[in-house]
Scaffold this active site. Structure first.
Site, PDB file in Angstrom:
ATOM      1  N   ALA A  65      11.798   6.623  14.914  1.00  0.00           N
ATOM      2  CA  ALA A  65      12.806   7.662  15.143  1.00  0.00           C
ATOM      3  C   ALA A  65      13.282   7.692  16.597  1.00  0.00           C
ATOM      4  CB  ALA A  65      12.235   9.024  14.759  1.00  0.00           C
ATOM      5  N   GLU A  66      12.361   7.527  17.513  1.00  0.00           N
ATOM      6  CA  GLU A  66      12.687   7.650  18.933  1.00  0.00           C
ATOM      7  C   GLU A  66      13.438   6.452  19.495  1.00  0.00           C
ATOM      8  OE1 GLU A  66      12.393  10.083  21.169  1.00  0.00           O
ATOM      9  OE2 GLU A  66      11.420  11.497  19.821  1.00  0.00           O
ATOM     10  N   SER A  67      12.926   5.247  19.238  1.00  0.00           N
ATOM     11  CA  SER A  67      13.464   4.081  19.932  1.00  0.00           C
ATOM     12  C   SER A  67      13.790   2.894  19.034  1.00  0.00           C
ATOM     13  CB  SER A  67      12.466   3.603  20.983  1.00  0.00           C
ATOM     14  OG  SER A  67      11.321   3.050  20.334  1.00  0.00           O
TER      15      SER A  67
END
Length: 172
Positions: A65-67
């Site tokens: 989700a983040e990166s």
């Protein structure tokens, strides 16, 4: 080397800045069918998850989700690396180099573990705090009414469930 937010003309370049992959409110990605990344950083994720007592599938979902598993990712807010740690948070967590996948994962998992303890194992609140900050979760008494945070929490949940179908503990 130079950095810019303007695409250069007639020059080869690499884009390193990346916003939260799962935060885009109008994303057209079908999160229930998007490609999963089952093997990158497997050892680092498993070891950190075991050390801090959290589900490696949840860690993998947050990294996705983040990166999108880009260890060089930098957000417009300045968050860095796989788990998008803000420099001050990284320092608090003992991370000296946020672009070191191993250090970033250890720091991010340590942070997630602390959030999960604070919110009595509630992944949704921990995800909301990871995205919007603990202050926002406290201020609103739950998931903040920010659309970005709401879609982030939903998408991390979808990814967590999907990654959870695979066993990571035996594949170190």
């Amino acid at each position: 080397m130079s950095f810019s937010d303007i695409e250069p003309m007639e020059v080869e370049f690499t884009v390193y800045r990346m916003d939260c992959y799962a935060c885009e409110v109008d994303s057209l990605i079908d999160w229930r069918k998007a490609k999963l990344y089952l093997t990158p950083y497997q050892s680092e994720i498993n070891q950190s998850a075991l050390k801090y007592g959290i589900d490696p599938a949840y860690v993998r979902a947050v990294i996705h989700a983040e990166s999108h598993f880009n260890y060089q990712a930098i957000s417009k807010q300045g968050a860095q690396g796989l788990m998008q740690l803000m420099p001050a948070t990284a320092l608090e967590l003992g991370v000296k180099n946020s672009f070191s996948a191993q250090q970033n994962i250890i720091g991010g998992v340590k942070h997630l573990s602390r959030l999960l303890k604070k919110y009595n194992g509630d992944n949704k609140l921990a995800s909301a705090a990871y995205n919007a900050g603990e202050g926002a979760v406290k201020r609103y008494g739950g998931i903040p009414p920010y659309k970005e945070t709401q879609v982030y929490v939903e998408r991390v949940g979808i990814l967590h469930k999907r990654y959870g179908r695979f066993s990571y503990h035996n594949n170190q």
